[in-house]
Design an enzyme around this catalytic site. Structure first.
Site, PDB file in Angstrom:
ATOM      1  N   SER A   1       0.824  -1.205   0.000  1.00  0.00           N
ATOM      2  CA  SER A   1       0.000   0.000   0.000  1.00  0.00           C
ATOM      3  C   SER A   1       0.861   1.258   0.000  1.00  0.00           C
ATOM      4  CB  SER A   1      -0.909   0.007   1.235  1.00  0.00           C
ATOM      5  OG  SER A   1      -0.147   0.184   2.407  1.00  0.00           O
ATOM      6  N   HIS A   2       0.186   2.354  -0.227  1.00  0.00           N
ATOM      7  CA  HIS A   2       0.855   3.650  -0.294  1.00  0.00           C
ATOM      8  C   HIS A   2       1.683   3.920   0.957  1.00  0.00           C
ATOM      9  CE1 HIS A   2       1.235   7.968  -1.266  1.00  0.00           C
ATOM     10  NE2 HIS A   2       1.036   8.163   0.028  1.00  0.00           N
TER      11      HIS A   2
END
Length: 1024
Positions: free
Chosen positions: A980-981
């Site tokens: 994820s980011h």
């Protein structure tokens, strides 16, 4: 022992509800007021007469042990006539009670022990007995005037100004009075056929019988509404347990000694002796708080006061010290506060807390938090549990046939009947119950209190939840049928797999946010990207499905889209079905779909997939080889894509400037920005994100095989320079005068914590909150970035050699360029496309302002509605009125979604009725260890200094990039995957992080003060 007392319960009249006798009335199932009436008098061992009327058979069926006299004329006669019908023994005293009142044993004892021919229980606090009592009600009720303890007048006709108490409906008649009434019953029955009980007593007083008052001073209840019974029973902790003890059958409540602070201060030795006498056969006791300000309807003060466990009964010093510790924990020294002593429970298999409705919205669910590992009875309440489990069960499903109880833990199956029984006894279903379960399976109730945070609860709202769940269940059935473009025998749904909506838009998003997400990503873009990348083309299958306002990923569709295009349908179907079964058996992997459930590229540890597919799935060597070759082609293509996707992103940036410079209307500009965002933003971003996933997977697999160390991997990731690093570097440039503050805000002002949420302010709208602290801190420190490269430089040759052995590109410059450009490019593409999205949201807001519609209202309007106005497919006479009506529908849907609990992973229909939150294993980033103050940003005012803190956020959203300029020590997120980011950001900054820790652990940690996060050892521990 023969009884010396008779009891008459006057239950002939129609109840206040008009639906069932008051003695049977309850807000939940079969709870009965009569249980409390009988419980209050049972110590007298009385013969009980029930004067029946309305629905007499129902009462008699449930209480066959009583003596019944039926008043056939119950609709036209009063309580006095019913009393005169009772066949009483003139040699015995008689206690009379209305059927719709409740009182405690103490009230019965006071009435039974008082002198006088007739003893009447009165209430001197009658004028303020409940809030909002009207003058009409004061005039209508049965009133009393008394002097000292002698009653001078009774009746409803007394002027309220002359009355000083209310007649409660509880009376004791001496044997002489009973004998007189029996002798004159026939004539009096006619005379008082329509009279209330107070009227008959007043007539008896005038005949010369003495009438004495016993003032209950508010310690009784007349059941005018369902909640009255709960208000009456739920007192202090000690009082509540004592009142319930003799009535519960599905659980056990331990014996107790309770005393007031005043008792303790005056006669401590007497109190100690009481405890020792009562528990002489008990090895140890628990000394617990039972304050007046604890466990009430307005506030719980749960955990505010001391309790001392495992105190030896025989040790006077230890017992005295424990009691004093509890007393000292009361801040105001209120003499009426109580201390509760009970036997210490041993052999506990589990303990925890159950809420009979949700805390946030009062929704109809049992929420049960418990620890079945430590053996402690306090690990949940004191926060020390390291094995916290949370089970949610829909209230309606707790008794119907839809719940597959076999999937619920055995403890829960035993606990729910105990909870339902307590609800029934109280006539109230918003409770907080502390419990323990021993090795024999017995449920011990340790505490019962009302849920202090009250939300609006109504049968209609609960019914709407039931209807929504039924619709969701039917929708789930329909989705099991595969579409033409997907393979697999069934499907399951999750909030975290693939384009995880929980991370990006949340689990209960507003209409505009979810419709934007569908438009930009999950309707078509996601599938187009996969097809262009070399995977199966699953179009037109949508990825996102909503159940009762909760967005889910169709896992079957996702898994199909990760099968290489060259794999035939039969093999693809077997692979998808096998992967679905693997996930269903291991639900904690729901946020690791592409790492642990299905291979999506050829990494350096593919042998683990070969072994699993062969041994667990029965796949043949040729089938595995076919899959491997398809994944190898995708991986090689990923490593050679070059600048194609970057060019698209640059094109988006150029078009953004043209649209900004145009003279379009707000709706036209928003439409153009979003169309470009979809074509030139989210599509190339999805390609770059897939390439970044391949890059990270290759690095992770190298670590897993021991080809490179974790430190070498961290060293490479620390060398990545994405937007967050540039943001910090630009902030330093502002402090040195190389970049203007306005240019800085213009460059980063479009970012917002909720990327798709119009009500979430962007950085530019609130620079003092998001950007100014960053500028101020970096102006003070201007710390140089840590040196990186050494560990990676040493490990890189082994990494390249491993790639070559797998038949993958291994040229040094090309591989490193791929790794770096993919990871950095993904973050840059997100930064650029989110500018289009953010600007479109501002244009929608500007349009709304022009017609008098707020951001909050627009958030509940769908993108389709807004675009319909722009395209002219909707042309209402009053757009504001039309949008407001659409928004009202959206708001109602969102509020209903907030009242519905669904699991992170829906595997079968039973999960609409009950589920346990999976014990999600966090995705740890880095190898550092931090012990620091913990701040839950979802409950944070945004003003405090976050430097040096472990910060918790719900979503791994790029709008939280401002945190990396705050000097935080570590990061924890509720949602988010390994790729994820925020996982990338944390690795880039060398910040220890735990990404996607799950609902249960997140909410437990959010209540703590100090945490230790050890990413290297993959541990999170509560310090305070």
């Amino acid at each position: 022992m023969p009884t010396e007392t008779e009891v008459v319960i006057l239950g002939a009249g129609r109840p206040f509800s008009g639906a069932e006798p008051s003695v049977l009335h309850s807000t939940s199932h079969n709870g009965r007021v009569l249980d409390w009436l009988l419980g209050a008098v049972q110590h007298l061992r009385p013969r009980v007469h029930f004067i029946s009327g309305y629905r007499a058979d129902d009462v008699q069926q449930q209480y066959p042990q009583l003596l019944y006299t039926h008043n056939a004329a119950w609709e036209t006669t009063g309580a006095a006539r019913s009393l005169l019908m009772a066949p009483l023994d003139p040699q015995r005293a008689c206690i009379v009670s209305y059927a719709d009142i409740v009182f405690h044993r103490e009230a019965v004892d006071r009435v039974a022990e008082a002198g006088g021919d007739i003893v009447v229980a009165v209430d001197s606090q009658w004028r303020r007995r409940y809030a909002g009592r009207t003058a009409e009600d004061l005039q209508r009720c049965e009133k009393v005037h008394f002097v000292a303890d002698g009653i001078t007048r009774l009746g409803a006709d007394i002027d309220p100004a002359l009355a000083n108490a209310e007649f409660t409906g509880l009376v004791r008649l001496a044997p002489s009075v009973v004998e007189w009434l029996q002798a004159h019953a026939a004539s009096l029955g006619e005379q008082f056929s329509r009279s209330k009980l107070a009227g008959l007593i007043e007539w008896l007083r005038m005949q010369g019988f003495s009438v004495q008052a016993v003032d209950l001073a508010g310690d009784w209840a007349e059941l005018n509404e369902p909640r009255d019974l709960a208000h009456f029973v739920l007192g202090t902790k000690a009082q509540t347990l004592q009142r319930l003890q003799g009535l519960v059958q599905c659980s056990r409540i331990g014996d107790q000694v309770n005393f007031t602070v005043s008792d303790w201060k005056k006669t401590p030795d007497t109190v100690l002796q009481r405890v020792k006498d009562r528990f002489s056969d008990t090895g140890a006791v628990v000394v617990r708080s039972s304050a007046l300000s604890e466990d009430g309807f307005a506030s719980a003060n749960a955990g505010a006061y001391t309790s001392v466990l495992d105190v030896p009964v025989a040790d006077d010093g230890a017992l005295r010290e424990a009691i004093q510790a509890v007393v000292d924990s009361y801040p105001d020294g209120e003499g009426r506060d109580q201390v509760l002593v009970q036997p210490m429970l041993t052999g506990m298999a589990a303990s925890g807390v159950a809420f009979t409705r949700t805390l946030s919205h009062g929704a109809p669910y049992y929420v049960i938090n418990y620890d079945d590992c430590s053996g402690s009875t306090a690990s949940i309440t004191d926060g020390s549990s390291s094995a916290h489990r949370t089970v949610v069960v829909r209230r309606g499903a707790a008794t119907d046939n839809s719940t597959d109880n076999r999937e619920l833990p055995q403890l829960v199956r035993r606990l729910i009947p105990a909870l339902r029984e307590i609800e029934s006894l109280l006539g109230y279903d918003s409770l907080d119950v502390e419990f323990a379960c021993d090795d024999t399976g017995t449920v011990h109730v340790l505490q019962v209190r009302p849920i202090a945070v009250q939300s609006s609860v109504s049968p209609a709202a609960d019914q709407q939840v039931e209807q929504q769940i039924q619709q969701a269940r039917e929708q789930f059935r329909k989705w099991q049928i595969p579409g033409a473009s997907v393979q697999g025998e069934r499907t399951i749904f999750g909030v975290m797999p693939d384009w995880n909506p929980a991370e990006i838009i949340g689990t209960r998003p507003a209409r505009l946010a979810v419709s934007l997400y569908r438009y930009l990503v999950t309707d078509e873009t996601w599938a187009r990207q996969r097809a262009e990348y070399g995977y199966r083309d699953v179009r037109p299958q949508p990825l996102l499905v909503s159940f009762a306002g909760h967005p889910y990923i169709d896992v079957r569709a996702s898994l199909n889209s990760f099968v290489p295009a060259g794999v035939d349908d039969a093999l693809a179907g077997r692979l998808v079905t096998f992967s679905l079964d693997w996930l269903a058996a291991r639900p904690s992997l729901h946020d690791k779909l592409e790492f642990e459930v299905i291979p999506t590229c050829l990494a350096l540890d593919f042998q683990r997939w070969e072994q699993r597919l062969a041994s667990e799935g029965g796949f043949g060597r040729c089938e595995i080889a076919e899959l491997r070759e398809g994944l190898a082609g995708i991986t090689r293509e990923a490593m050679q894509r070059g600048d194609r996707d970057h060019v698209q992103v640059e094109h988006l940036e150029q078009r953004f400037r043209r649209i900004e410079a145009s003279s379009m209307s707000p709706l036209e500009r928003a439409s153009a920005l979003l169309e470009d965002c979809r074509r030139l933003g989210t599509l190339p971003f999805a390609h770059l994100a897939r390439s970044a996933f391949v890059a990270v997977t290759l690095l992770r697999s190298a670590v897993m095989r021991g080809i490179i160390s974790q430190q070498a991997c961290d060293d490479f990731m620390n060398s990545i320079r994405t937007v967050s690093h540039r943001l910090n570097e630009d902030a330093v440039s502002v402090s040195t005068g190389q970049l203007s503050r306005d240019d800085f805000i213009s460059r980063y002002g479009h970012l917002r914590p909720g990327t798709y949420e119009i009500t979430s302010p962007c950085y530019g709208a609130e620079p003092e909150r998001y950007l100014e602290p960053l500028l101020a801190r970096l102006a003070r420190t201007q710390a140089a970035p840590p040196a990186t490269g050494g560990e990676w430089e040493s490990a890189r040759p082994a990494f390249l050699q491993a790639l070559s052995a797998e038949g993958l590109p291994s040229d040094t410059d090309a591989v490193e360029a791929f790794l770096r450009n993919a990871i950095e490019g993904r973050e840059y593409a997100k930064f650029i496309f989110s500018r289009n999205l953010s600007r479109a949201l501002e244009e929608f807001a500007a349009f709304g302002t022009g017609i008098g519609i707020s951001r909050e209202t627009l958030s509940d309007v769908s993108l389709e509605d807004l675009l319909a106005l722009r395209h002219g497919t909707a042309h209402p006479l009053d757009p504001a009125e039309w949008l407001s009506a659409r928004a009202a529908e959206g708001l109602a849907e969102r509020r209903m979604a907030q009242r519905i609990e669904l699991p992170p992973l829906i595997i079968g229909e039973q999960h609409f009725d009950g589920f346990e939150y999976p014990s999600t294993q966090p995705n740890f980033v880095g190898s550092g260890c931090v012990t620091a103050r913990c701040v839950d940003l979802s409950a944070h005012d945004g003003q405090s200094d976050l430097q040096g803190c472990i910060v918790m956020i719900p979503q791994a959203d790029p709008g939280y990039d401002w945190l990396f300029g705050q000097g935080i020590a570590a990061l924890i997120t509720l949602y988010g995957g390994a790729n994820s980011h925020m996982a990338i950001r944390a690795a880039e900054f060398g910040l220890p992080a735990a990404i996607g820790i799950g609902e249960t652990r997140y909410h437990r940690l959010a209540e703590t003060t100090v945490l230790m996060l050890d990413a290297g050892k993959r541990q999170i521990q509560v310090v305070q």
